[in-house]
Enzyme design. Sequence first.
Site, short mmCIF file in Angstrom:
data_model
loop_
_atom_site.label_atom_id
_atom_site.label_comp_id
_atom_site.label_asym_id
_atom_site.label_seq_id
_atom_site.Cartn_x
_atom_site.Cartn_y
_atom_site.Cartn_z
N ASP A 183 0.76 -1.24 0.00
CA ASP A 183 0.00 0.00 0.00
C ASP A 183 0.80 1.31 0.00
OD1 ASP A 183 -1.56 -2.16 0.39
OD2 ASP A 183 -2.37 -1.55 2.32
N GLU A 239 2.93 -9.55 11.49
CA GLU A 239 2.61 -9.15 10.12
C GLU A 239 3.88 -8.75 9.35
OE1 GLU A 239 -0.06 -5.84 10.17
OE2 GLU A 239 -0.53 -5.94 8.03
#
Length: 691
Positions: A169, A405
């Site tokens: 992103d 993550e």
Amino acid sequence: MKRYVEKAKKILDKNWNGRFTVPSVNLYPHQWNWDSAFIAIGYSRYDTDRAVQELKSLFDAQWENGMLPHIVFDRDNLGKYFPEPDFWKTDISKYSPENHLTSGITQPPIHAYAALKIYENSPEKGKVKEFLKWLFPRLVKLHRYFYLERNPDDNGLIYIRHPWESGMDNSPMWDPVLEKIDLSQMMLPEFVRKDDKIIDPEQRPKDEDYKRYIYLVELFKKNRYEERKIFHECPFIVVDPLFNSVLSASNEALIKIADILGEDYRQIEQWYLTTARSMRDILYDSSKGIFYAYDYIEKKQIKVETSAGFMPLFGGVASHSQALKLLEYMNSASFCEIHEESCFAIPNYDRTKKDFSTKNYWRGPVWININWMLFQGLRRYRFKQKAEHLEKTILELPVRFGFYEYFDSRYGTGYGTKDFSWTASLFIDLYYDYIKSESLRKNIGIYINSVVDDMVVNPDRNGISIKSPSEIFKEFNYLTERILKRYVKNGSVDYRQIRLSPEYKLFLNIAGKLQNLDLSYLKREEKKSFWVNLYNMMVIDFVLKMKVRKTVKEVEGFFTKIKYIVDGKKYSLSDIESLLTDFENKEELIISLVRGTQSSPPLRYIPPDGPDRMIKKSVRDFIGSSEVLIYPEEKTVMISELFHWYSDIFTGEKINKILLSYVKDERKKRFLLENENPEFIYLFYDWYLNN
Ligand code: 9WN
């Protein structure tokens, strides 16, 4: 390791809701597009049904025009994420599915690749084949959507129209394009982010990024998600090397799936070739040695170096020379050299850049899925050493720091959300991969060839040498260096080329002359280099003479019965190993020998004037490879079986001492210092040929 695999499976169980697996229960409580493919790859190792179900539920929500949405929302779990269906309003599109709530963009199409993995890994081929029959037309529809709707120049370069579509992103790659969206001129709807309330905002994209993300979604809604209309208005139309590489890997997998099902694949082959060709021609930069993203509106490369630029290795798109350049840049201070201090795997952004961040999302940390794909790519191009290093780090990070993550690229600290699904699933995948190769390693001891005792293979064809010892020694060194420099790349030996080469013919001649080389002529350092080089060259020569195919183990007596006469005496490889134990740094010498195996350090020439520098380099490579695994948090040290064979030389304290002088990681060092004699677990030695 097994305990951690169990842990990883538990994480997937926790994130599984009966229909699909969420990336993380609190931060991402819906189904994500490429996450599900990575998750299915992990499942494919131990639970075919779940793997199949994961992709089925995703493709159930495919759009009419073929697009696979980047999020499929769970109706029972709304209200915890932003933006959700009330914001996307995809029902205004004539293509969105009726029975599913989805976003209006897509993500990197790794699904065909994952589907093939399910087939390959599953013991239930018949069942998976049924599933592939169902999936194949849907995959073709997805790829066709890209080639029809996102391929404006018809050259196979597929564009994305939102940073979320890249999966990376807030990658710095998108900054130059997004900066052109002037926020002061925008009328944006009110919105409240949820992510930065759950995760430390320092680790997430900035508000300015989110405003631009939202601006783009508003533009899509205004155009009712009509691709052609969006294309003409959207300020963010970029070709992403990661997206196109993943598509290429999937095109390739789709061809194989078609083949399994007996379907026609000519069209897919065409797609594969055009994308690959255009990527090589338009995205590659030879001066830097990386693939760049491409700004379609400005018609120019976006000169920002991120891990996405190495992804053509994964897609098999890079030419051989491009791949070598990619490896060179990837294995530099910019993206972590193999044995660099305070560096984990491949960070997402060039570390030498001013705005590099060790903890902000896609702006520098290490991501497991990216490193996993790069590992597959490096392996595909046979860059063994770097590939192994990555594999080792991918297994190491979650064990040491948790299934996070993403990870700090300096210290390994876990960031973002905990118990993250693709970190768990790809860990499982690598573990099973390792176990599989381990069982292959165990079963490799079949002798095909046996050898008579004392088989001398360096005849001196011209009788007594008229060359002086210094001439023989010089020529031996010259040819050894030439052969190793020319025919060994990244540790892989091109035995075939050596056999055909003029240098090998000359080497055989000089090998014969060694019969009369007066060893007393050599100084001590020269002797050291001579024996190590000779050992390594004898291995090559024996592999060729004995026509070894897969492993030196095919030849009974490879190390003991085949011999060279040197200075009038017969030497087998084991004889040389024993005489090396007379040298002061015998431990390093024994480690640095290249036994023609995958577990050996990379083969290199050892110069006679100061051999220790290169020997140390080999030891460093060996200790840095997956032959040595140290987990301080687990109080465990796993080391190559080699140390066990030479247990009289390698006592526990000695091993500890060697590891301490080569390991750089502070926590590992501290552990070794505090545990002078830790319990060692021996790893299976990989006897496969280093070719
Ligand atoms: C937006 C789910 C997804 C990943 C992406 C990652 C992140 C979402 C977000 O999480 O993106 O799609 O809210 O930040 O960037 O790659 O698929 O794990």
